[in-house]
Design a protein around this motif. Structure first.
Motif, mmCIF file in Angstrom:
data_model
loop_
_atom_site.group_PDB
_atom_site.id
_atom_site.type_symbol
_atom_site.label_atom_id
_atom_site.label_comp_id
_atom_site.label_asym_id
_atom_site.label_seq_id
_atom_site.Cartn_x
_atom_site.Cartn_y
_atom_site.Cartn_z
ATOM 1 N N VAL A 44 0.862 -1.349 0.783
ATOM 2 C CA VAL A 44 0.533 -0.002 0.050
ATOM 3 C C VAL A 44 0.600 1.518 -0.065
ATOM 4 N N ASN A 45 2.298 1.467 0.132
ATOM 5 C CA ASN A 45 2.797 2.898 1.481
ATOM 6 C C ASN A 45 4.113 2.975 0.232
ATOM 7 N N SER A 46 4.002 1.871 -1.149
ATOM 8 C CA SER A 46 5.406 1.156 -1.046
ATOM 9 C C SER A 46 5.985 2.897 -1.681
ATOM 10 N N LYS A 47 5.206 3.809 -1.965
ATOM 11 C CA LYS A 47 6.026 4.851 -2.497
ATOM 12 C C LYS A 47 6.673 6.056 -1.293
ATOM 13 N N TYR A 48 6.489 5.329 -0.265
ATOM 14 C CA TYR A 48 6.529 5.942 0.720
ATOM 15 C C TYR A 48 8.430 5.672 1.615
ATOM 16 N N PHE A 49 8.714 4.168 0.395
ATOM 17 C CA PHE A 49 9.611 3.183 0.634
ATOM 18 C C PHE A 49 10.530 4.165 -0.563
ATOM 19 N N LEU A 50 9.950 5.173 -1.886
ATOM 20 C CA LEU A 50 11.381 5.784 -2.944
ATOM 21 C C LEU A 50 11.446 4.707 -3.911
ATOM 22 N N THR A 51 10.468 4.707 -3.481
ATOM 23 C CA THR A 51 10.615 2.571 -4.481
ATOM 24 C C THR A 51 10.118 3.597 -6.346
ATOM 25 N N THR A 53 11.605 6.383 -6.896
ATOM 26 C CA THR A 53 13.122 7.222 -7.574
ATOM 27 C C THR A 53 13.958 6.015 -7.981
ATOM 28 N N LYS A 54 13.994 5.078 -7.268
ATOM 29 C CA LYS A 54 14.848 4.012 -7.747
ATOM 30 C C LYS A 54 14.570 3.543 -9.398
ATOM 31 N N ASP A 55 13.315 3.518 -9.858
ATOM 32 C CA ASP A 55 13.047 2.958 -10.964
ATOM 33 C C ASP A 55 13.687 4.499 -11.325
ATOM 34 N N LEU A 56 13.587 5.548 -11.250
ATOM 35 C CA LEU A 56 13.603 6.614 -11.985
ATOM 36 C C LEU A 56 15.476 6.564 -11.873
ATOM 37 N N VAL A 57 15.783 6.457 -11.224
ATOM 38 C CA VAL A 57 17.488 6.496 -11.607
ATOM 39 C C VAL A 57 17.753 5.119 -12.745
ATOM 40 N N TYR A 58 17.270 4.191 -12.485
ATOM 41 C CA TYR A 58 17.470 2.820 -13.349
ATOM 42 C C TYR A 58 17.315 3.131 -14.765
ATOM 43 N N THR A 59 15.529 3.567 -15.004
ATOM 44 C CA THR A 59 15.193 4.299 -16.139
ATOM 45 C C THR A 59 15.863 5.707 -16.524
ATOM 46 N N ARG A 76 14.135 16.762 -6.049
ATOM 47 C CA ARG A 76 14.511 17.639 -5.046
ATOM 48 C C ARG A 76 16.069 17.305 -4.883
ATOM 49 N N PRO A 77 16.849 17.651 -3.368
ATOM 50 C CA PRO A 77 17.794 16.513 -3.672
ATOM 51 C C PRO A 77 17.637 15.224 -3.093
ATOM 52 N N VAL A 78 16.900 14.635 -3.080
ATOM 53 C CA VAL A 78 16.354 13.370 -1.790
ATOM 54 C C VAL A 78 16.347 12.390 -3.735
ATOM 55 N N GLU A 79 16.328 12.892 -4.971
ATOM 56 C CA GLU A 79 16.056 12.451 -6.128
ATOM 57 C C GLU A 79 17.903 12.868 -6.360
ATOM 58 N N PHE A 80 18.809 13.188 -6.133
ATOM 59 C CA PHE A 80 20.045 13.484 -6.575
ATOM 60 C C PHE A 80 20.965 12.450 -5.469
ATOM 61 N N LEU A 81 20.488 12.389 -4.168
ATOM 62 C CA LEU A 81 20.689 11.659 -3.626
ATOM 63 C C LEU A 81 21.205 9.866 -3.695
ATOM 64 N N HIS A 82 19.562 9.410 -4.470
ATOM 65 C CA HIS A 82 19.729 7.881 -5.046
ATOM 66 C C HIS A 82 20.604 8.292 -6.295
ATOM 67 N N PHE A 83 20.557 8.818 -6.932
ATOM 68 C CA PHE A 83 21.108 9.281 -7.998
ATOM 69 C C PHE A 83 23.096 8.620 -7.882
ATOM 70 N N THR A 149 5.232 4.176 -12.356
ATOM 71 C CA THR A 149 4.201 4.828 -11.102
ATOM 72 C C THR A 149 5.051 3.921 -9.872
ATOM 73 N N THR A 150 3.759 3.598 -8.509
ATOM 74 C CA THR A 150 4.509 2.948 -8.194
ATOM 75 C C THR A 150 3.320 2.249 -7.949
ATOM 76 N N TYR A 151 4.019 1.125 -6.987
ATOM 77 C CA TYR A 151 3.829 -0.065 -6.647
ATOM 78 C C TYR A 151 2.469 -0.854 -7.592
ATOM 79 N N GLN A 152 2.159 -1.344 -7.669
ATOM 80 C CA GLN A 152 1.102 -1.725 -8.785
ATOM 81 C C GLN A 152 0.553 -0.636 -9.899
ATOM 82 N N ASN A 153 1.015 -0.347 -10.298
ATOM 83 C CA ASN A 153 0.552 1.250 -11.455
ATOM 84 C C ASN A 153 -0.212 1.743 -10.086
#
Length: 164
Positions: A44-51, A53-59, A76-83, A149-153
């Motif tokens: 239900v709350n996978s978007k709070y795990f920043l999955t 953002t991980k998908d964004l990095v891989y894409t 945001r800075p969090v996306e840069f930190l994930h990169f 998209t988030t988990y399960q679209n």
């Protein structure tokens, strides 16, 4: 209270029944926790795990390997930190760039706001051969080529536009 309860249990023959009830309560609570933590929360709350953002990095990494430039708006800075984390960027580089938007590294540019005015087409303003990824808050007249998209679209988080 615990001492009185134990003394009462010793006087009566209910101790096995009370221990069974306590055991069932603890088992129920533990299984409820395991269900919520390992199944329900991630579903239900996978978007709070920043999955996303991980998908964004891989894409983004996929497009970089194809030799394309990538512009990400609404970052945001969090996306840069994930990169930095997933691409093993030197921490000194991260510290020097973390709050200095737009952030440029390799073939990626991170922009905080929307790159262009809302409702305009990103195809007008971005050079060809570029991948434009925008936060879902940036609204455009044209439809994106792809979405992250988030988990399960359940919810769209990023829109992808391929500038030909």
């Amino acid at each position: 209270g615990i001492y009185y309860l134990l003394a009462f249990i010793k006087k009566q023959n209910y101790k096995y029944l009370i221990f069974a009830v306590i055991f069932l309560i603890y088992t129920y609570s533990t299984l409820g926790y395991i269900f919520q933590y390992y199944y329900d929360w991630s579903r239900v709350n996978s978007k709070y795990f920043l999955t996303t953002t991980k998908d964004l990095v891989y894409t983004t990494n996929k497009y970089i390997k194809e030799g394309k430039k990538v512009i990400i708006s609404g970052a945001r800075p969090v996306e840069f930190l994930h990169f930095a984390f997933y691409n093993k960027i030197d921490p000194r580089i991260v510290q020097s760039k973390i709050n200095k938007f737009p952030i440029k590294f390799d073939n990626v540019t991170l922009i905080q706001g929307c790159f262009i005015n809302s409702l305009d087409s990103p195809y007008k303003f971005i050079p060809s051969g570029t991948v434009y990824i925008s936060n879902v808050l940036c609204k455009y007249k044209v439809k994106p080529v792809s979405k992250i998209t988030t988990y399960q679209n359940e919810e769209v988080m990023w829109n992808i536009y391929l500038i030909q």
